[in-house]
Design a protein around this motif. Sequence first.
Motif, mmCIF file in Angstrom:
data_model
loop_
_atom_site.group_PDB
_atom_site.id
_atom_site.type_symbol
_atom_site.label_atom_id
_atom_site.label_comp_id
_atom_site.label_asym_id
_atom_site.label_seq_id
_atom_site.Cartn_x
_atom_site.Cartn_y
_atom_site.Cartn_z
ATOM 1 N N THR A 368 1.060 -5.768 -4.213
ATOM 2 C CA THR A 368 2.135 -6.127 -3.277
ATOM 3 C C THR A 368 2.057 -5.285 -2.024
ATOM 4 O O THR A 368 2.299 -5.770 -0.907
ATOM 5 C CB THR A 368 3.500 -5.956 -3.957
ATOM 6 O OG1 THR A 368 3.551 -6.794 -5.108
ATOM 7 C CG2 THR A 368 4.625 -6.333 -3.008
ATOM 8 N N ASN A 369 1.726 -4.006 -2.156
ATOM 9 C CA ASN A 369 1.572 -3.152 -0.976
ATOM 10 C C ASN A 369 0.472 -3.663 -0.063
ATOM 11 O O ASN A 369 0.583 -3.593 1.173
ATOM 12 C CB ASN A 369 1.246 -1.714 -1.414
ATOM 13 C CG ASN A 369 2.491 -0.901 -1.649
ATOM 14 O OD1 ASN A 369 3.596 -1.336 -1.360
ATOM 15 N ND2 ASN A 369 2.311 0.295 -2.187
ATOM 16 N N ARG A 372 1.789 -6.504 1.822
ATOM 17 C CA ARG A 372 2.874 -6.133 2.725
ATOM 18 C C ARG A 372 2.377 -5.361 3.933
ATOM 19 O O ARG A 372 2.935 -5.475 5.031
ATOM 20 C CB ARG A 372 3.893 -5.292 1.944
ATOM 21 C CG ARG A 372 5.101 -4.855 2.767
ATOM 22 C CD ARG A 372 6.065 -4.075 1.885
ATOM 23 N NE ARG A 372 6.581 -4.932 0.819
ATOM 24 C CZ ARG A 372 7.190 -4.486 -0.270
ATOM 25 N NH1 ARG A 372 7.312 -3.174 -0.450
ATOM 26 N NH2 ARG A 372 7.642 -5.313 -1.183
ATOM 27 N N HIS A 373 1.280 -4.598 3.792
ATOM 28 C CA HIS A 373 0.890 -3.680 4.857
ATOM 29 C C HIS A 373 -0.485 -3.977 5.443
ATOM 30 O O HIS A 373 -1.012 -3.166 6.198
ATOM 31 C CB HIS A 373 0.904 -2.240 4.326
ATOM 32 C CG HIS A 373 2.222 -1.838 3.734
ATOM 33 N ND1 HIS A 373 3.390 -1.873 4.445
ATOM 34 C CD2 HIS A 373 2.543 -1.411 2.476
ATOM 35 C CE1 HIS A 373 4.387 -1.467 3.656
ATOM 36 N NE2 HIS A 373 3.896 -1.192 2.456
ATOM 37 N N ARG A 418 5.567 0.254 8.062
ATOM 38 C CA ARG A 418 6.109 0.327 6.706
ATOM 39 C C ARG A 418 7.564 0.753 6.816
ATOM 40 O O ARG A 418 7.928 1.885 6.542
ATOM 41 C CB ARG A 418 5.310 1.329 5.860
ATOM 42 C CG ARG A 418 3.847 0.944 5.763
ATOM 43 C CD ARG A 418 3.102 1.771 4.752
ATOM 44 N NE ARG A 418 1.703 1.336 4.674
ATOM 45 C CZ ARG A 418 0.875 1.735 3.729
ATOM 46 N NH1 ARG A 418 1.266 2.550 2.798
ATOM 47 N NH2 ARG A 418 -0.382 1.296 3.723
ATOM 48 N N ILE A 422 10.795 -4.895 6.593
ATOM 49 C CA ILE A 422 9.939 -5.766 5.780
ATOM 50 C C ILE A 422 10.122 -5.466 4.295
ATOM 51 O O ILE A 422 9.298 -5.837 3.481
ATOM 52 C CB ILE A 422 8.462 -5.607 6.191
ATOM 53 C CG1 ILE A 422 8.027 -4.141 6.065
ATOM 54 C CG2 ILE A 422 8.231 -6.098 7.600
ATOM 55 C CD1 ILE A 422 6.558 -3.945 6.354
#
Length: 491
Positions: A368-369, A372-373, A418, A422
């Motif tokens: 997921t990181n 997301r990033h 980050r 979000i």
Amino acid sequence: MNRWQRTPLGTRLALALGVLSLIVFGIVGTVLVTSTRGFLARQLDDQLAKTQKEQAGVYNKWKPPYTWHQLVYNPSTGNVSSVAGNELPPARDLDEFETLAKDFVEQKEEDHLFQTIFIHGEGPFRARACEISGGNILVSAAPIGDLNSTVRWLIILSVGAFAAALVILVVAGRLVLRRGLRPLSDMASTAHDITSHDLTDSSHLPVRAQGKGGGPEVEELRTSFNVMLDHIDSSLAARTAAEQRLRRFIADASHELRTPLTSIRGYADLFRYAAANEPEEREAHLAKIREETERMSVLVDDLLLLARLDSETPLRQEEVDLVEVASAAAQAFVAAHPDYPLDFDAPSRVPVQGDGMRLRQVLDNLLTNIARHTPAGTEVELRVNADAVMTVSDTGPGIPPEHQARIFDRFYRIDDSRNRSIGGTGLGLSIVHSIVSAHGGTVNLSSEPGRTTFIISLSPLRKPAEPDRPAQRPQPEVDDAPQEHPSPWSQ
């Protein structure tokens, strides 16, 4: 605590040594005086016996020493007579001589008889009776005064010598003990020096027990003392660091929780206003309230999970196939993020002991990181090998070196990409680290521009070798070597 217990240890040891020495000196002195007195008494008895034997046949001509008393007793008549013209003992003491002679005649078992008698004005005498020619009894008495004087002088000399030796022993022993106990005093001073340091602001203990000497026991005690101080120093440092992390964690958690609570309060006020004035906006405000509530619930769940892991709450331990866990995480990631091509590679089976749900959460958080990033189209790799090592890699921009050391800290974010807008809270990687540590494993990061890799190492479950079994029907062979699995989720 009484006065004896408050007395310094060196003084108590010196006094105890003095008491022990006094007992030893008393025993030695008693044995010495007793043996000397017995030796002198035997010498006097031998002199009496030798003298009487020499004068047995010529007692009327042999003159004894002038300090002696002698007489001859006739058993048949009961008369007494002097020897060689010497005077008889005083009249009031003649009965003791006669009694000794009569006792000798009555016993008739030995050729002599000894007895200690007392003569008025002269003191105690050692008397001996024996038979001479004609059936008469010769009684001789030698003074014991010289013997008693010698013993008395020996007692005085012994007491004086022992007393001087005892004083020297106690004084010298006290000095030697004080010198020997000086390393202990130095360690006590070090302990008092520690109490003067304020450990509330700094946990560092700058003092240590210094010096040398004192013997191997003291050296061992000094080493143990310094090792204990090193342990206390490290424990205080760890406690201080834990307290600082706890303060930072509480502050960050309060800040994270305050943001959705403030949003919920604001949307609630807007919902009340819309309900009264603009009913068509109520659903929009209610959706915002639900969104913030869900976000706060996720945050609270993450905090509770970290608290359980910190308190060493046992995980649900069971045999888990790491390949199944990784495969399920990969399928879920591909389904949720089709824009990220994923390459999955694993052997047929890798059993480990652990909590399958938490291990799945580790992979979900890492994947997921990435989504997301990193930008869409970033290539992702998920690999598992037979040694229970999982690697999650991506070809994104990477993590700057100055942030890699703190990447697993709670509520830690690198930059504006980050942020909370979000959905990130900075707890994902800290949860990964805590879960892996609870399983007895390690998680490491290797990152550079264009390549970021998380390496998770666990302990594989080694099954014991099975005993020999009876021959069975042949089974088809299975290749257990790692195989290249085609990735059905690659995009």
